[in-house]
Design an enzyme around this catalytic site. Structure first.
Site, mmCIF file in Angstrom:
data_model
loop_
_atom_site.group_PDB
_atom_site.id
_atom_site.type_symbol
_atom_site.label_atom_id
_atom_site.label_comp_id
_atom_site.label_asym_id
_atom_site.label_seq_id
_atom_site.Cartn_x
_atom_site.Cartn_y
_atom_site.Cartn_z
ATOM 1 N N ALA A 87 38.123 -3.325 -4.549
ATOM 2 C CA ALA A 87 39.065 -4.519 -4.265
ATOM 3 C C ALA A 87 38.155 -5.775 -4.562
ATOM 4 O O ALA A 87 36.772 -5.853 -4.626
ATOM 5 C CB ALA A 87 39.413 -4.489 -2.846
ATOM 6 N N GLU A 130 32.682 0.967 0.716
ATOM 7 C CA GLU A 130 33.108 0.013 1.759
ATOM 8 C C GLU A 130 32.283 -0.220 3.067
ATOM 9 O O GLU A 130 32.168 -1.206 3.573
ATOM 10 C CB GLU A 130 34.747 0.180 2.104
ATOM 11 C CG GLU A 130 35.735 0.168 1.165
ATOM 12 C CD GLU A 130 35.594 1.148 0.122
ATOM 13 O OE1 GLU A 130 34.609 2.158 0.123
ATOM 14 O OE2 GLU A 130 36.743 1.345 -0.535
HETATM 15 C C1 3H9 Z 1 37.167 -2.241 -1.310
HETATM 16 O O1 3H9 Z 1 37.197 -1.674 -2.498
HETATM 17 C C2 3H9 Z 1 38.177 -2.190 -0.284
HETATM 18 C C3 3H9 Z 1 39.243 -1.153 -0.601
HETATM 19 O O2 3H9 Z 1 38.834 0.212 -0.181
HETATM 20 C C4 3H9 Z 1 40.286 -1.562 -0.012
HETATM 21 C C5 3H9 Z 1 41.147 -2.427 -0.174
HETATM 22 C C6 3H9 Z 1 42.671 -2.641 0.670
HETATM 23 N N1 3H9 Z 1 34.705 -8.190 -5.760
HETATM 24 O O3 3H9 Z 1 26.570 -6.846 -8.603
HETATM 25 P P1 3H9 Z 1 26.707 -7.767 -10.019
HETATM 26 C C7 3H9 Z 1 30.681 -9.760 -8.883
HETATM 27 S S1 3H9 Z 1 35.797 -2.973 -1.118
HETATM 28 C C8 3H9 Z 1 34.386 -9.535 -6.132
HETATM 29 O O4 3H9 Z 1 25.602 -8.716 -10.106
HETATM 30 P P2 3H9 Z 1 25.791 -5.181 -11.286
HETATM 31 C C9 3H9 Z 1 29.465 -10.225 -8.331
HETATM 32 O O5 3H9 Z 1 29.680 -11.023 -6.936
HETATM 33 C C10 3H9 Z 1 35.045 -3.127 -2.307
HETATM 34 N N2 3H9 Z 1 33.161 -9.826 -7.205
HETATM 35 O O6 3H9 Z 1 26.336 -6.709 -11.260
HETATM 36 C C11 3H9 Z 1 28.926 -10.881 -9.504
HETATM 37 O O7 3H9 Z 1 29.469 -12.170 -9.661
HETATM 38 P P3 3H9 Z 1 28.517 -13.397 -10.145
HETATM 39 C C12 3H9 Z 1 34.348 -1.890 -2.794
HETATM 40 C C13 3H9 Z 1 32.540 -8.701 -7.522
HETATM 41 O O8 3H9 Z 1 26.162 -4.795 -12.895
HETATM 42 C C14 3H9 Z 1 29.412 -10.130 -10.627
HETATM 43 O O9 3H9 Z 1 30.744 -9.348 -10.385
HETATM 44 N N3 3H9 Z 1 33.434 -2.113 -4.015
HETATM 45 C C15 3H9 Z 1 32.881 -7.500 -6.967
HETATM 46 O O10 3H9 Z 1 24.352 -5.201 -10.821
HETATM 47 C C16 3H9 Z 1 28.524 -8.944 -11.236
HETATM 48 O O11 3H9 Z 1 28.127 -8.312 -10.083
HETATM 49 C C17 3H9 Z 1 31.963 -2.195 -3.880
HETATM 50 O O12 3H9 Z 1 31.405 -2.741 -2.878
HETATM 51 C C18 3H9 Z 1 34.039 -6.985 -6.253
HETATM 52 N N4 3H9 Z 1 34.427 -6.088 -5.777
HETATM 53 O O13 3H9 Z 1 26.437 -4.144 -10.565
HETATM 54 C C19 3H9 Z 1 31.229 -2.779 -5.222
HETATM 55 N N5 3H9 Z 1 31.950 -6.382 -7.451
HETATM 56 O O14 3H9 Z 1 28.117 -13.033 -11.618
HETATM 57 C C20 3H9 Z 1 30.629 -3.938 -5.300
HETATM 58 C C21 3H9 Z 1 31.057 -7.440 -8.153
HETATM 59 O O15 3H9 Z 1 29.315 -14.401 -9.896
HETATM 60 N N6 3H9 Z 1 30.052 -4.115 -6.344
HETATM 61 N N7 3H9 Z 1 31.224 -8.592 -7.999
HETATM 62 O O16 3H9 Z 1 27.302 -13.482 -9.266
HETATM 63 C C22 3H9 Z 1 28.802 -3.533 -6.778
HETATM 64 O O17 3H9 Z 1 28.223 -2.705 -6.412
HETATM 65 C C23 3H9 Z 1 28.123 -4.203 -8.041
HETATM 66 O O18 3H9 Z 1 28.752 -5.507 -8.217
HETATM 67 C C24 3H9 Z 1 28.499 -3.190 -9.380
HETATM 68 C C25 3H9 Z 1 27.921 -3.777 -10.434
HETATM 69 C C26 3H9 Z 1 27.849 -1.626 -9.233
HETATM 70 C C27 3H9 Z 1 29.909 -2.980 -9.528
#
Ligand code: 3H9
Length: 686
Positions: free
Chosen positions: A63, A125
């Site tokens: 999300a 999460e």
């Molecule tokens: C959820 O899903 C709740 C649901 O169960 C329920 C819903 C009802 N949102 O980390 P990076 C941005 S909770 C917004 O540097 P990487 C990040 O800020 C979510 N933005 O890249 C960055 O922005 P900027 C569960 C996000 O390649 C850019 O993307 N999911 C999100 O090292 C690049 O990110 C997670 O917890 C997001 N969800 O790693 C996953 N994710 O360039 C969270 C990333 O402006 N994300 N951004 O600084 C990650 O673990 C890593 O970002 C990922 C990529 C592994 C995906």
């Protein structure tokens, strides 16, 4: 503007593609687009089935975390996913990159899943203080059983495609182009005329005793955090409730976690960790590094570099020390092989990247030289002066000092603009934090290069100014000082440790001192002339060292250590503290845990504010990242400055002023920045 989600026909399959950089998060535009495309697909009689895939580097990574602080926009993800699950045409998810959180939940709501061999799948999460809120706690156990679902959801750790296929989480690993493989499976399902709806499957409850033991172990690991408890409650509901009711229970628990201040704190750190280390300069790619000093720090840095594919020359003028350092590195890799974490070919490749020598000339071809010799300013300056003649003119020179003046070290060379601090934390191959220190003459390119290298090593770089101890250790000194005063005033080392550990610190300050070796700080304090003129300052730690109690390595320090490393309180330490208190005229009294936590944490906050005001720390968020990643500050409290902001700066200042009335102004004068912000209402975080 192009649509975030589009539908294209590929023969009789409708391919729904999400294209919403950077990580295809399910923002409102994506949810709306998915609903629209689903309706189009269902209405198009030519299409018998669908695929949901993503453009760019990854399948949906969750999300949109930024939306959690705002009022929700329809459609809600959980409702959309239930709608997808009920679709009259089979839908197959095509997974590549990282299918995380709401992304994996989207895949779970589809009728089958095909993964690229390199895909990783998880429900992280809890790391954001949340629980899966779009069916993850109800659908995942229906595919992989309760035990595995508890493991994945309470740990938040992702699994590989191979693990996912072995557990039934995905149906196939794509052996051909991913979307084609998913489309073929979708057609097969449509032809068969039947497909599985995950929500309709029963949950395999597993062996109750094993499941309970696993849950208890994972909850212990996340001590103090609410989200894992809530996630477990939702998972247990999956076993006993029909899916519709289970989903409602999950939704309620998700909303509770979303509103919990712990989640706001963890989301703050998520973005803070991605905002540190931004520089104007141009980074140069580093391919070869010379590490000077083969001690614990030098060999840890060498491992981190080798792991990132960088060639390393480990150099130590003392052949015995060099041999020990090299052996430490070899043992580390052999350990990984023994535990099956490294295959022989990788093992061989890692060792081939490393050379060891006693000859400083071996640093001549390095792009970057990292000095990690012991903390003696004279030794360091002499070494840097010699480096000028040896290092290539384009080489960057870094010192790994943890508190010495980087300007003084840089002044020993003819290229101070190419000198910076790279303060790694021990063990350097494990700890994520690196303080990238900007000395007076350090160029923007040198900083950018240091930041880029740290990121390449998988670390979190934070830019800091050059002040004794930089940001982290300056604050540690204030925190440690209060710990030491509390001991003189009547607390025991184990009481202080227990109070701070139950507040959430990974380890109490006295256990940390024992682990690091009390003699390290003792020597460092003797070499400094800027310490407060206060006989109580770190007096207990110094007295322990003077009695030969150096910490774990000598079998005793603040605690007594058994040969297996376990610790226990030692009455002799109380005798020693009482003697010191009486000699210094400090009256002893009974101290409660709340006072311990208040004084230690406010000492951190006040010092943090001072560093912010002087520019040694660039932002309050940087301080939080440093303390959460280098010093075991509880992530669910967001870091010291986030914690202060949540308490309210007016409250913080009032508490500091109250402490000043009791203990005097020496340590308890509120930082001017805090005073100003408390008065003006200005916030630490925008
Ligand atoms: C959820 O899903 C709740 C649901 O169960 C329920 C819903 C009802 N949102 O980390 P990076 C941005 S909770 C917004 O540097 P990487 C990040 O800020 C979510 N933005 O890249 C960055 O922005 P900027 C569960 C996000 O390649 C850019 O993307 N999911 C999100 O090292 C690049 O990110 C997670 O917890 C997001 N969800 O790693 C996953 N994710 O360039 C969270 C990333 O402006 N994300 N951004 O600084 C990650 O673990 C890593 O970002 C990922 C990529 C592994 C995906």
């Amino acid at each position: 503007m192009s649509e975030a989600v589009s539908l294209m026909a590929a023969g009789e399959v409708g391919v729904i593609t999400i294209d919403h950089p950077p990580v295809n998060a399910t923002s409102a535009a994506v949810r709306q687009g998915l609903l629209r495309c689903l309706e189009e697909l269902e209405q198009d009689a030519r299409l018998v089935a669908g695929v949901i895939a993503c453009a760019g580097r990854t399948f949906v990574a969750g999300a949109d975390i930024r939306e959690f602080g705002r009022p929700p926009e329809p459609p809600r993800l959980d409702e959309l996913l239930s709608r997808i699950e009920q679709s009259g045409k089979p839908l197959v998810a095509a997974l590549h990159g990282t299918a995380l959180g709401g992304g994996l939940e989207l895949a779970l709501a589809c009728h089958a899943r095909v993964a690229d061999p390199g895909a990783r799948l998880g429900l992280p999460e809890v790391k954001l203080g949340l629980i899966p809120g779009a069916g993850g706690t109800q659908r995942l156990p229906r595919l992989v059983g309760l035990e595995r679902a508890i493991d994945m959801i309470l740990s938040g750790e992702p699994v590989t495609a191979a693990e996912a296929v072995a557990t039934g989480l995905v149906d196939q690993i794509a052996e051909q182009e991913l979307v084609t493989a998913a489309a073929n499976l979708a057609v097969t399902l449509a032809r068969a005329g039947s497909w599985r709806r995950t929500g309709a499957l029963p949950v395999e409850p597993g062996d109750a005793a094993r499941v309970d033991a696993l849950a208890a172990r994972l909850l212990r690991r996340s001590r103090g955090q609410h989200a894992p408890e809530r996630a477990l409650e939702a998972l247990r509901a999956a076993v006993i409730l029909p899916v519709a009711e289970g989903l409602q229970r999950e939704r309620r628990l998700f909303e509770e976690s979303r509103a919990d201040p712990q989640s706001a704190a963890l989301r703050h750190l998520f973005f803070a960790e991605r905002s540190t280390g931004r520089t104007e300069g141009k980074a140069v790619v580093i391919e070869r590094v010379a590490v000077l000093g083969a001690g614990t720090m030098g060999s840890g840095i060498a491992i981190a570099l080798v792991d990132a594919g960088i060639e390393v020359a480990l150099i130590d003028s003392d052949p015995a020390s060099l041999e020990r350092g090299e052996a430490r590195i070899r043992d580390h890799y052999q350990g990984l092989v023994d535990r099956g974490r490294l295959v022989p070919a990788q093992h061989h490749a890692r060792l081939a990247q490393l050379s060891a020598s006693s000859d400083l000339q071996q640093a001549a071809t390095a792009d970057l030289i990292i000095e990690a010799v012991f903390e003696d300013p004279t030794v360091k300056r002499e070494l840097f002066a010699r480096l000028d003649a040896i290092a290539s003119s384009s080489a960057w020179l870094a010192t790994n000092t943890s508190y010495l003046d980087v300007d003084a070290i840089a002044a020993a060379t003819a290229r101070p603009e190419r000198v910076l601090g790279l303060h790694f934390f021990s063990p350097a191959n494990i700890m994520k934090l690196v303080e990238v220190v900007r000395a007076r003459a350090t160029s923007a390119d040198a900083l950018a290069t240091g930041v880029a290298l740290a990121r390449k090593l998988g670390k979190i770089p934070v830019l800091v100014g050059n002040a004794t101890g930089f940001v982290g250790n300056s604050m540690l000194q204030a925190y440690g000082r209060e710990n030491q005063l509390l001991l003189l005033e009547g607390a025991t080392p184990w009481q202080v440790d227990a109070a701070l550990e139950s507040w959430g610190m990974a380890m109490g300050p006295n256990a940390v001192l024992d682990l690091a070796g009390l003699d390290i700080g003792y020597r460092a304090r003797r070499a400094r002339s800027d310490l407060p003129d206060d006989p109580r300052f770190f007096r207990v730690a110094d007295a322990l060292v003077e009695q030969g109690r150096l910490g774990r390595k000598s079998g005793c320090g603040n605690y007594l250590y058994a040969p297996d490393g376990s610790r226990q309180p030692d009455p002799k330490v109380i005798t020693l503290i009482e003697a010191e208190a009486s000699r210094l005229g400090v009256a002893r009294r009974s101290i409660d845990d709340a006072e311990i936590v208040e004084r230690c944490v406010l000492a951190l906050v006040n010092e943090g504010a001072r560093l912010l005001e002087t520019g040694v720390a660039g932002a309050a968020a940087d301080i939080d990242v440093i303390w959460a990643n280098g010093y075991g500050f509880p992530r669910f409290r967001g870091g010291p400055m986030w914690y202060a902001a949540q308490c309210g700066l007016g409250e913080v200042v009032a508490a500091i002023q109250r402490l000043a009335e009791i203990h005097g102004p020496l340590y308890w004068t509120p930082a001017p920045l805090l005073m100003r912000m408390a008065q003006s209402g200005e916030a630490l975080f925008s």
